[in-house]
Design a protein around this motif. Structure first.
Motif, PDB file in Angstrom:
ATOM      1  N   ARG A 116       0.997  -1.212  -0.181  1.00  0.00           N
ATOM      2  CA  ARG A 116       0.100   0.202   0.145  1.00  0.00           C
ATOM      3  C   ARG A 116       0.842   1.198   0.020  1.00  0.00           C
ATOM      4  O   ARG A 116       1.371   1.684  -1.061  1.00  0.00           O
ATOM      5  CB  ARG A 116      -0.947  -0.104   1.229  1.00  0.00           C
ATOM      6  CG  ARG A 116      -1.977  -1.087   0.939  1.00  0.00           C
ATOM      7  CD  ARG A 116      -3.013  -1.287   2.239  1.00  0.00           C
ATOM      8  NE  ARG A 116      -3.810  -2.380   2.108  1.00  0.00           N
ATOM      9  CZ  ARG A 116      -4.699  -2.818   2.811  1.00  0.00           C
ATOM     10  NH1 ARG A 116      -5.151  -2.351   3.969  1.00  0.00           N
ATOM     11  NH2 ARG A 116      -5.448  -3.721   2.397  1.00  0.00           N
ATOM     12  N   LEU A 117       0.958   1.900   1.288  1.00  0.00           N
ATOM     13  CA  LEU A 117       1.760   3.135   1.183  1.00  0.00           C
ATOM     14  C   LEU A 117       3.355   3.054   0.765  1.00  0.00           C
ATOM     15  O   LEU A 117       3.466   3.697  -0.094  1.00  0.00           O
ATOM     16  CB  LEU A 117       1.808   3.734   2.578  1.00  0.00           C
ATOM     17  CG  LEU A 117       0.635   4.092   2.966  1.00  0.00           C
ATOM     18  CD1 LEU A 117       0.627   5.188   4.271  1.00  0.00           C
ATOM     19  CD2 LEU A 117      -0.375   5.039   2.069  1.00  0.00           C
ATOM     20  N   ALA A 118       3.963   2.042   1.299  1.00  0.00           N
ATOM     21  CA  ALA A 118       5.329   1.966   0.832  1.00  0.00           C
ATOM     22  C   ALA A 118       5.483   1.675  -0.390  1.00  0.00           C
ATOM     23  O   ALA A 118       6.678   1.980  -1.087  1.00  0.00           O
ATOM     24  CB  ALA A 118       5.749   0.652   1.728  1.00  0.00           C
ATOM     25  N   ALA A 119       4.641   0.994  -1.167  1.00  0.00           N
ATOM     26  CA  ALA A 119       4.792   0.661  -2.705  1.00  0.00           C
ATOM     27  C   ALA A 119       4.653   1.877  -3.442  1.00  0.00           C
ATOM     28  O   ALA A 119       5.280   2.021  -4.646  1.00  0.00           O
ATOM     29  CB  ALA A 119       3.776  -0.412  -3.159  1.00  0.00           C
ATOM     30  N   GLY A 120       4.282   2.927  -3.028  1.00  0.00           N
ATOM     31  CA  GLY A 120       4.147   4.040  -3.653  1.00  0.00           C
ATOM     32  C   GLY A 120       5.352   4.888  -3.891  1.00  0.00           C
ATOM     33  O   GLY A 120       5.367   5.885  -4.823  1.00  0.00           O
ATOM     34  N   PHE A 121       6.417   4.825  -2.924  1.00  0.00           N
ATOM     35  CA  PHE A 121       7.501   5.585  -2.843  1.00  0.00           C
ATOM     36  C   PHE A 121       8.918   4.997  -3.353  1.00  0.00           C
ATOM     37  O   PHE A 121       8.834   4.068  -3.331  1.00  0.00           O
ATOM     38  CB  PHE A 121       7.647   6.099  -1.057  1.00  0.00           C
ATOM     39  CG  PHE A 121       6.627   6.936  -0.804  1.00  0.00           C
ATOM     40  CD1 PHE A 121       6.619   8.427  -0.878  1.00  0.00           C
ATOM     41  CD2 PHE A 121       5.421   6.554  -0.346  1.00  0.00           C
ATOM     42  CE1 PHE A 121       5.729   9.264  -0.239  1.00  0.00           C
ATOM     43  CE2 PHE A 121       4.417   7.299   0.120  1.00  0.00           C
ATOM     44  CZ  PHE A 121       4.581   8.674   0.158  1.00  0.00           C
ATOM     45  N   PRO A 122       9.678   5.989  -3.677  1.00  0.00           N
ATOM     46  CA  PRO A 122      10.815   5.491  -4.436  1.00  0.00           C
ATOM     47  C   PRO A 122      11.794   5.108  -3.198  1.00  0.00           C
ATOM     48  O   PRO A 122      11.514   5.371  -2.246  1.00  0.00           O
ATOM     49  CB  PRO A 122      11.429   6.818  -5.187  1.00  0.00           C
ATOM     50  CG  PRO A 122      10.921   7.871  -4.285  1.00  0.00           C
ATOM     51  CD  PRO A 122       9.621   7.326  -3.766  1.00  0.00           C
ATOM     52  N   PRO A 123      12.712   4.317  -3.870  1.00  0.00           N
ATOM     53  CA  PRO A 123      13.897   3.567  -2.669  1.00  0.00           C
ATOM     54  C   PRO A 123      14.481   4.868  -2.073  1.00  0.00           C
ATOM     55  O   PRO A 123      14.745   6.093  -2.645  1.00  0.00           O
ATOM     56  CB  PRO A 123      14.870   3.091  -3.906  1.00  0.00           C
ATOM     57  CG  PRO A 123      14.166   2.735  -4.886  1.00  0.00           C
ATOM     58  CD  PRO A 123      13.039   3.811  -5.211  1.00  0.00           C
ATOM     59  N   GLY A 124      14.845   4.735  -0.913  1.00  0.00           N
ATOM     60  CA  GLY A 124      15.391   6.001  -0.206  1.00  0.00           C
ATOM     61  C   GLY A 124      14.514   6.688   0.738  1.00  0.00           C
ATOM     62  O   GLY A 124      14.921   7.067   1.598  1.00  0.00           O
ATOM     63  N   VAL A 125      13.129   6.325   0.662  1.00  0.00           N
ATOM     64  CA  VAL A 125      12.195   6.925   1.378  1.00  0.00           C
ATOM     65  C   VAL A 125      11.882   5.877   2.285  1.00  0.00           C
ATOM     66  O   VAL A 125      11.278   4.719   2.059  1.00  0.00           O
ATOM     67  CB  VAL A 125      10.909   7.423   0.502  1.00  0.00           C
ATOM     68  CG1 VAL A 125       9.900   7.884   1.455  1.00  0.00           C
ATOM     69  CG2 VAL A 125      11.128   8.511  -0.378  1.00  0.00           C
ATOM     70  N   ARG A 126      11.770   6.317   3.620  1.00  0.00           N
ATOM     71  CA  ARG A 126      11.384   5.233   4.475  1.00  0.00           C
ATOM     72  C   ARG A 126       9.963   5.409   5.077  1.00  0.00           C
ATOM     73  O   ARG A 126       9.600   6.650   5.470  1.00  0.00           O
ATOM     74  CB  ARG A 126      12.277   5.427   5.934  1.00  0.00           C
ATOM     75  CG  ARG A 126      11.973   4.659   7.099  1.00  0.00           C
ATOM     76  CD  ARG A 126      13.157   4.927   8.054  1.00  0.00           C
ATOM     77  NE  ARG A 126      13.047   4.140   9.188  1.00  0.00           N
ATOM     78  CZ  ARG A 126      12.377   4.368  10.428  1.00  0.00           C
ATOM     79  NH1 ARG A 126      11.584   5.608  10.524  1.00  0.00           N
ATOM     80  NH2 ARG A 126      12.364   3.558  11.330  1.00  0.00           N
ATOM     81  N   VAL A 127       9.264   4.449   5.070  1.00  0.00           N
ATOM     82  CA  VAL A 127       7.699   4.412   5.401  1.00  0.00           C
ATOM     83  C   VAL A 127       7.480   3.678   6.479  1.00  0.00           C
ATOM     84  O   VAL A 127       7.721   2.388   6.378  1.00  0.00           O
ATOM     85  CB  VAL A 127       6.979   4.061   4.125  1.00  0.00           C
ATOM     86  CG1 VAL A 127       5.474   3.973   4.412  1.00  0.00           C
ATOM     87  CG2 VAL A 127       7.067   4.899   2.964  1.00  0.00           C
ATOM     88  N   ALA A 128       6.880   4.099   7.422  1.00  0.00           N
ATOM     89  CA  ALA A 128       6.589   3.320   8.622  1.00  0.00           C
ATOM     90  C   ALA A 128       4.970   3.502   8.750  1.00  0.00           C
ATOM     91  O   ALA A 128       4.470   4.496   8.557  1.00  0.00           O
ATOM     92  CB  ALA A 128       7.109   3.875   9.607  1.00  0.00           C
ATOM     93  N   GLY A 129       4.185   2.319   8.756  1.00  0.00           N
ATOM     94  CA  GLY A 129       2.903   2.278   8.536  1.00  0.00           C
ATOM     95  C   GLY A 129       2.115   1.268   9.458  1.00  0.00           C
ATOM     96  O   GLY A 129       2.674   0.372  10.069  1.00  0.00           O
ATOM     97  N   LYS A 130       0.739   1.431   9.424  1.00  0.00           N
ATOM     98  CA  LYS A 130      -0.086   0.287   9.981  1.00  0.00           C
ATOM     99  C   LYS A 130      -1.404   0.212   9.026  1.00  0.00           C
ATOM    100  O   LYS A 130      -2.124   1.276   8.702  1.00  0.00           O
ATOM    101  CB  LYS A 130      -0.671   0.852  11.285  1.00  0.00           C
ATOM    102  CG  LYS A 130      -1.459  -0.380  12.037  1.00  0.00           C
ATOM    103  CD  LYS A 130      -0.804  -1.450  12.418  1.00  0.00           C
ATOM    104  CE  LYS A 130      -1.624  -2.546  12.525  1.00  0.00           C
ATOM    105  NZ  LYS A 130      -2.332  -3.146  11.220  1.00  0.00           N
ATOM    106  N   THR A 131      -1.436  -0.784   8.553  1.00  0.00           N
ATOM    107  CA  THR A 131      -2.741  -1.144   7.653  1.00  0.00           C
ATOM    108  C   THR A 131      -4.063  -1.674   8.614  1.00  0.00           C
ATOM    109  O   THR A 131      -3.848  -1.732   9.788  1.00  0.00           O
ATOM    110  CB  THR A 131      -2.356  -2.482   6.892  1.00  0.00           C
ATOM    111  OG1 THR A 131      -2.263  -3.462   7.649  1.00  0.00           O
ATOM    112  CG2 THR A 131      -1.229  -2.146   6.068  1.00  0.00           C
ATOM    113  N   GLY A 132      -4.897  -1.657   7.919  1.00  0.00           N
ATOM    114  CA  GLY A 132      -6.298  -1.864   8.362  1.00  0.00           C
ATOM    115  C   GLY A 132      -7.224  -2.510   7.210  1.00  0.00           C
ATOM    116  O   GLY A 132      -7.193  -1.966   6.053  1.00  0.00           O
ATOM    117  N   THR A 133      -7.672  -3.681   7.316  1.00  0.00           N
ATOM    118  CA  THR A 133      -8.487  -4.396   6.272  1.00  0.00           C
ATOM    119  C   THR A 133      -9.778  -4.941   6.788  1.00  0.00           C
ATOM    120  O   THR A 133      -9.756  -5.727   7.823  1.00  0.00           O
ATOM    121  CB  THR A 133      -7.700  -5.319   5.755  1.00  0.00           C
ATOM    122  OG1 THR A 133      -6.357  -4.556   5.326  1.00  0.00           O
ATOM    123  CG2 THR A 133      -8.159  -6.018   4.295  1.00  0.00           C
TER     124      THR A 133
END
Length: 307
Positions: A235-252
């Motif tokens: 989800r979020l992490a897949a949208g950003f280029p290498p080098g961008v650190r994404v910390a997240g929490k999903t809900g489904t």
């Protein structure tokens, strides 16, 4: 008036066949308020950001924050052992899928709840932290529209009752036979009857955690560390280029695809992101929807970075 960036995000949602709420805010920059629509001039992109929506497992961010605060205050020992038995297990990932009894620490329950959204771990941690504490924490942090209606076990019990099932096995048999309108009438999809919030309030929560304003700095650091170890990346992490650190929490939930997190750029830019979408199809695995969420998040962040 909707911005060009917001219009682009709506188009991304429409191509994926979903309706969505999005809020993205620069955690550090202030631009005087021109065109932001937010008091105090915080630079933001908003699409239906104040709509009350179901947040499902994103409530676990608030849960582990309270756990971390209690640890730092000396109220809980993170090494305390918990025996997880068959009676404790709920459906899902992590220790929820164990065939045998397992013994883990409270700290590891928090890790499992965040890294793989383990419902059993979250339910056990909620029992130890105290379910009544979370609404008070939300109020303390200035989140008046964040509603906590129990934990994972309460959600499961509600789902069983709504379809007339006595056990999870009964539910698994009955649920696929229900027409879509019956499914969407279930309380787990109604923000007034289940855990819910707004995209804007969730980014506020993340901002408080990332600026060490949601509790002691040590507690906020714990939450950031657990969110950075989430294993789901489509989800979020897949949208950003290498080098961008994404910390997240999903809900489904069926037809609901949700994620909130923070994207941190190498130049120090930090952006809190909440993307909550509803699909017409009730499938929980939709890679096209997940990728659209990441695209929308990146479009919003890049719009802020471009000024």
């Amino acid at each position: 008036m909707r911005s060009v960036v917001a219009e682009r995000i709506v188009e991304i949602f429409e191509r994926a066949g979903v309706t969505g709420c999005l809020h993205v805010v620069d955690l550090d920059a202030v631009d005087g308020g021109a065109g932001t629509g937010e008091p105090g001039g915080r630079r933001e992109v908003a699409v239906r950001a104040d709509e009350q929506v179901v947040i499902a497992s994103i409530f676990k961010v608030l849960l582990v924050l309270e756990f971390a605060r209690q640890v730092v205050a000396g109220q809980l020992d993170p090494r305390e052992r918990v025996l997880v038995t068959a009676d404790d297990r709920l459906g899902g990932w992590g220790i929820a899928g164990c065939a045998d009894d397992a013994e883990v620490s409270l700290r590891d329950l928090a890790y499992f709840a965040m890294s793989v959204s383990d419902n059993t771990a979250a339910d056990l941690l909620l029992r130890r932290v105290g379910a009544d504490v979370l609404p008070m924490l939300a109020a303390e942090l200035g989140l008046p529209r964040t509603r906590i209606a129990g934990g994972p076990r309460h959600l499961v019990e509600t789902m069983l009752a709504d379809v007339g099932a006595r056990t999870e096995a009964d539910f698994a048999r009955i649920f696929p036979t229900l027409p879509p309108e019956r499914v969407r009438a279930m309380r787990m999809f109604d923000p007034a009857h289940t855990t819910s919030s707004t995209a804007r309030e969730i980014t506020r929560l993340l901002g408080l955690i990332w600026r060490d304003e949601a509790g002691p700095p040590e507690a906020c650091a714990m939450v950031r560390g657990w969110m950075a170890r989430q294993l789901f990346w489509t989800r979020l992490a897949a949208g950003f280029p290498p080098g961008v650190r994404v910390a997240g929490k999903t809900g489904t939930l069926p037809g609901l695809h949700l994620e909130a997190g923070v994207a941190e750029y190498p130049d120090g830019g930090r952006y809190a992101v909440a993307v909550f979408v509803r699909a017409t199809q009730l499938a929980t695995r939709r890679i096209d929807v997940d990728l659209a969420m990441g695209q929308a998040a990146r479009a919003a962040v890049e719009g802020l970075r471009a000024g």
